[in-house]
Design a protein around this motif. Sequence first.
Motif, PDB file in Angstrom:
ATOM      1  N   ASP A   8      53.528 -18.449  28.951  1.00  0.00           N
ATOM      2  CA  ASP A   8      52.450 -19.406  28.705  1.00  0.00           C
ATOM      3  C   ASP A   8      51.931 -19.343  27.266  1.00  0.00           C
ATOM      4  O   ASP A   8      51.081 -20.154  26.884  1.00  0.00           O
ATOM      5  CB  ASP A   8      51.279 -19.147  29.663  1.00  0.00           C
ATOM      6  N   THR A   9      52.428 -18.397  26.498  1.00  0.00           N
ATOM      7  CA  THR A   9      51.993 -18.270  25.110  1.00  0.00           C
ATOM      8  C   THR A   9      52.345 -19.527  24.321  1.00  0.00           C
ATOM      9  O   THR A   9      53.505 -19.946  24.290  1.00  0.00           O
ATOM     10  CB  THR A   9      52.650 -17.045  24.457  1.00  0.00           C
ATOM     11  N   ALA A  10      51.336 -20.124  23.714  1.00  0.00           N
ATOM     12  CA  ALA A  10      51.516 -21.377  22.973  1.00  0.00           C
ATOM     13  C   ALA A  10      50.186 -21.780  22.353  1.00  0.00           C
ATOM     14  O   ALA A  10      49.143 -21.199  22.661  1.00  0.00           O
ATOM     15  CB  ALA A  10      51.993 -22.486  23.909  1.00  0.00           C
ATOM     16  N   VAL A  11      50.261 -22.797  21.514  1.00  0.00           N
ATOM     17  CA  VAL A  11      49.051 -23.487  21.084  1.00  0.00           C
ATOM     18  C   VAL A  11      48.791 -24.600  22.098  1.00  0.00           C
ATOM     19  O   VAL A  11      49.691 -25.385  22.395  1.00  0.00           O
ATOM     20  CB  VAL A  11      49.192 -24.069  19.670  1.00  0.00           C
ATOM     21  N   TYR A  12      47.574 -24.638  22.603  1.00  0.00           N
ATOM     22  CA  TYR A  12      47.209 -25.619  23.623  1.00  0.00           C
ATOM     23  C   TYR A  12      46.367 -26.733  22.990  1.00  0.00           C
ATOM     24  O   TYR A  12      45.400 -26.455  22.279  1.00  0.00           O
ATOM     25  CB  TYR A  12      46.434 -24.943  24.753  1.00  0.00           C
ATOM     26  N   TYR A  13      46.774 -27.964  23.286  1.00  0.00           N
ATOM     27  CA  TYR A  13      46.124 -29.145  22.729  1.00  0.00           C
ATOM     28  C   TYR A  13      45.561 -30.015  23.846  1.00  0.00           C
ATOM     29  O   TYR A  13      46.227 -30.214  24.867  1.00  0.00           O
ATOM     30  CB  TYR A  13      47.118 -29.991  21.946  1.00  0.00           C
ATOM     31  N   CYS A  14      44.384 -30.577  23.619  1.00  0.00           N
ATOM     32  CA  CYS A  14      43.904 -31.614  24.528  1.00  0.00           C
ATOM     33  C   CYS A  14      44.107 -32.971  23.855  1.00  0.00           C
ATOM     34  O   CYS A  14      44.194 -33.067  22.620  1.00  0.00           O
ATOM     35  CB  CYS A  14      42.440 -31.410  24.904  1.00  0.00           C
ATOM     36  N   ALA A  15      44.211 -33.996  24.683  1.00  0.00           N
ATOM     37  CA  ALA A  15      44.497 -35.327  24.184  1.00  0.00           C
ATOM     38  C   ALA A  15      43.831 -36.363  25.083  1.00  0.00           C
ATOM     39  O   ALA A  15      43.635 -36.117  26.280  1.00  0.00           O
ATOM     40  CB  ALA A  15      45.999 -35.566  24.133  1.00  0.00           C
ATOM     41  N   ALA A  16      43.526 -37.516  24.502  1.00  0.00           N
ATOM     42  CA  ALA A  16      42.882 -38.600  25.233  1.00  0.00           C
ATOM     43  C   ALA A  16      43.726 -39.860  25.129  1.00  0.00           C
ATOM     44  O   ALA A  16      44.278 -40.160  24.059  1.00  0.00           O
ATOM     45  CB  ALA A  16      41.487 -38.866  24.667  1.00  0.00           C
ATOM     46  N   GLY A  17      43.816 -40.591  26.251  1.00  0.00           N
ATOM     47  CA  GLY A  17      44.601 -41.810  26.257  1.00  0.00           C
ATOM     48  C   GLY A  17      44.174 -42.748  27.362  1.00  0.00           C
ATOM     49  O   GLY A  17      43.338 -42.405  28.188  1.00  0.00           O
ATOM     50  N   PRO A  18      44.775 -43.920  27.408  1.00  0.00           N
ATOM     51  CA  PRO A  18      44.344 -44.942  28.348  1.00  0.00           C
ATOM     52  C   PRO A  18      44.869 -44.763  29.771  1.00  0.00           C
ATOM     53  O   PRO A  18      44.397 -45.437  30.686  1.00  0.00           O
ATOM     54  CB  PRO A  18      44.887 -46.227  27.734  1.00  0.00           C
ATOM     55  N   LYS A  19      45.866 -43.895  29.953  1.00  0.00           N
ATOM     56  CA  LYS A  19      46.432 -43.758  31.281  1.00  0.00           C
ATOM     57  C   LYS A  19      46.903 -42.334  31.530  1.00  0.00           C
ATOM     58  O   LYS A  19      47.147 -41.577  30.591  1.00  0.00           O
ATOM     59  CB  LYS A  19      47.614 -44.721  31.455  1.00  0.00           C
ATOM     60  N   GLU A  20      47.052 -42.015  32.819  1.00  0.00           N
ATOM     61  CA  GLU A  20      47.532 -40.685  33.188  1.00  0.00           C
ATOM     62  C   GLU A  20      49.059 -40.670  33.062  1.00  0.00           C
ATOM     63  O   GLU A  20      49.762 -41.345  33.810  1.00  0.00           O
ATOM     64  CB  GLU A  20      47.157 -40.360  34.637  1.00  0.00           C
ATOM     65  N   THR A  21      49.548 -39.903  32.115  1.00  0.00           N
ATOM     66  CA  THR A  21      50.974 -39.900  31.867  1.00  0.00           C
ATOM     67  C   THR A  21      51.394 -38.557  31.290  1.00  0.00           C
ATOM     68  O   THR A  21      50.595 -37.833  30.694  1.00  0.00           O
ATOM     69  CB  THR A  21      51.366 -41.022  30.891  1.00  0.00           C
ATOM     70  N   VAL A  22      52.678 -38.250  31.463  1.00  0.00           N
ATOM     71  CA  VAL A  22      53.232 -37.015  30.892  1.00  0.00           C
ATOM     72  C   VAL A  22      53.725 -37.231  29.466  1.00  0.00           C
ATOM     73  O   VAL A  22      54.096 -36.281  28.790  1.00  0.00           O
ATOM     74  CB  VAL A  22      54.380 -36.470  31.774  1.00  0.00           C
ATOM     75  N   TYR A  23      53.763 -38.467  29.011  1.00  0.00           N
ATOM     76  CA  TYR A  23      54.395 -38.796  27.729  1.00  0.00           C
ATOM     77  C   TYR A  23      53.413 -38.727  26.568  1.00  0.00           C
ATOM     78  O   TYR A  23      52.381 -39.411  26.548  1.00  0.00           O
ATOM     79  CB  TYR A  23      55.023 -40.183  27.811  1.00  0.00           C
TER      80      TYR A  23
END
Length: 122
Positions: A90-105
């Motif tokens: 699980d070691t990584a840099v974790y980012y949050c993001a905002a968008g118009p729809k629920e998607t994995v892309y």
Amino acid sequence: QVQLVESGGGLVQAGGSLRLPCVASGLAFRSVAMGWFRQAPGKEREFVGVISWTGGLKNYVDDVKGRFTISRDNAANTMYLQMDSLQPGDTAVYYCAAGPKETVYREYYRYWGQGTQVTVSS
């Protein structure tokens, strides 16, 4: 100006837990889907999970199902990633993001935070 600010990262032993908040400003938080991504050294940024604007729909990558939980507090413009049973993978840099729809892309997310480092030792 839209800002997403992650915090809560750090060094933790395998089996431990961390909680990452993501505080948003400058956008209509109640109307956007929010996602978590992570990027390990030398790897592509990958999807971790997403939560709908109501909080009623959540989706996770298989690797974290049952260990990670996403939640949001629309009154506080904040999303959380609760990470339990952490593993070295699980070691990584974790980012949050905002968008118009629920998607994995990734390309559907318009706004991104600067990231917070999570390191899990064995």
